[in-house]
Design a protein around this motif. Structure first.
Motif, mmCIF file in Angstrom:
data_model
loop_
_atom_site.group_PDB
_atom_site.id
_atom_site.type_symbol
_atom_site.label_atom_id
_atom_site.label_comp_id
_atom_site.label_asym_id
_atom_site.label_seq_id
_atom_site.Cartn_x
_atom_site.Cartn_y
_atom_site.Cartn_z
ATOM 1 N N VAL A 12 50.524 38.021 36.268
ATOM 2 C CA VAL A 12 49.284 37.262 36.049
ATOM 3 C C VAL A 12 48.498 37.287 37.340
ATOM 4 O O VAL A 12 48.997 36.875 38.395
ATOM 5 N N ARG A 13 47.278 37.793 37.254
ATOM 6 C CA ARG A 13 46.392 37.860 38.417
ATOM 7 C C ARG A 13 45.050 37.278 38.015
ATOM 8 O O ARG A 13 44.614 37.396 36.868
ATOM 9 N N TYR A 14 44.365 36.658 38.975
ATOM 10 C CA TYR A 14 43.061 36.054 38.716
ATOM 11 C C TYR A 14 42.188 36.184 39.950
ATOM 12 O O TYR A 14 42.669 36.455 41.057
ATOM 13 N N GLN A 15 40.905 35.959 39.731
ATOM 14 C CA GLN A 15 39.977 35.816 40.850
ATOM 15 C C GLN A 15 39.072 34.629 40.560
ATOM 16 O O GLN A 15 38.753 34.346 39.407
ATOM 17 N N LEU A 16 38.689 33.937 41.613
ATOM 18 C CA LEU A 16 37.747 32.832 41.524
ATOM 19 C C LEU A 16 36.399 33.373 41.965
ATOM 20 O O LEU A 16 36.282 33.923 43.058
ATOM 21 N N SER A 54 44.607 40.315 35.213
ATOM 22 C CA SER A 54 45.736 40.908 34.502
ATOM 23 C C SER A 54 46.636 39.798 33.984
ATOM 24 O O SER A 54 46.721 38.720 34.567
ATOM 25 N N GLY A 55 47.291 40.101 32.880
ATOM 26 C CA GLY A 55 48.219 39.158 32.279
ATOM 27 C C GLY A 55 47.510 37.980 31.619
ATOM 28 O O GLY A 55 46.300 37.794 31.785
ATOM 29 N N VAL A 56 48.272 37.220 30.879
ATOM 30 C CA VAL A 56 47.774 36.015 30.220
ATOM 31 C C VAL A 56 48.827 34.931 30.404
ATOM 32 O O VAL A 56 49.962 35.089 29.941
#
Length: 157
Positions: A12-16, A54-56
């Motif tokens: 799981v990857r994210y960006q703000l 990526s990922g959930v």
């Protein structure tokens, strides 16, 4: 401000895509329990500014000490908590765990909350804004953050 982060296994990857409204160091017993630490640092930010790359994450619902619910989101592979959604908080916002940022040193708490349950061996900086429980948002937040909250709350209605 563009911050990136994710879980321990990087599934799981994210960006703000915006700065947080405010950054809390929360010393409540619930945060101590679910993090296994003395406190948690959360970035309060509108959901629309948290983009999965990526990922959930999966989630489960907890009832906090106030009786209000919050949903905790975690990686289904490694179980790292990446953020929470607090049903009692205004607007459509997430509370992103600063420890999941690639560079957690890039943020620091604006306020320490629920210090009534702060562990006694934690010494806050003398200049830290600290509250025994929560605080009045209108008295603590910057005008810019208050404006964003008003817009977000209106859109969430």
């Amino acid at each position: 401000m563009k911050l990136e982060g994710g879980c321990a296994c990087r599934a799981v990857r994210y960006q703000l895509t915006a700065s947080p409204l405010i950054v809390h160091a929360c010393h409540c017993r619930d945060c101590q329990r679910i993090t296994g630490s003395a406190f948690v640092i959360n970035l309060w930010i509108e959901r629309k500014f948290v983009e999965l790359t990526s990922g959930v994450p999966e989630s489960f619902r907890l009832r906090g000490g106030t009786g209000q619910y919050h949903d905790v989101f975690f990686c289904p592979a490694c179980a790292t908590f990446v953020w929470s959604f607090y049903h009692g908080a205004p607007g459509d916002a997430l509370f992103v765990r600063a420890g999941t940022l690639d560079h957690p040193e890039s943020v620091e708490p604006d306020v320490h909350i629920f210090t009534r349950s702060k562990l006694p061996w934690i010494a806050l900086p003398p200049t830290a804004r600290a509250f025994e429980s929560f605080y009045e948002i209108a008295e603590v937040w910057s005008p810019e953050s208050l404006d964003r909250l008003r817009r977000n709350s209106a859109q969430a209605s």
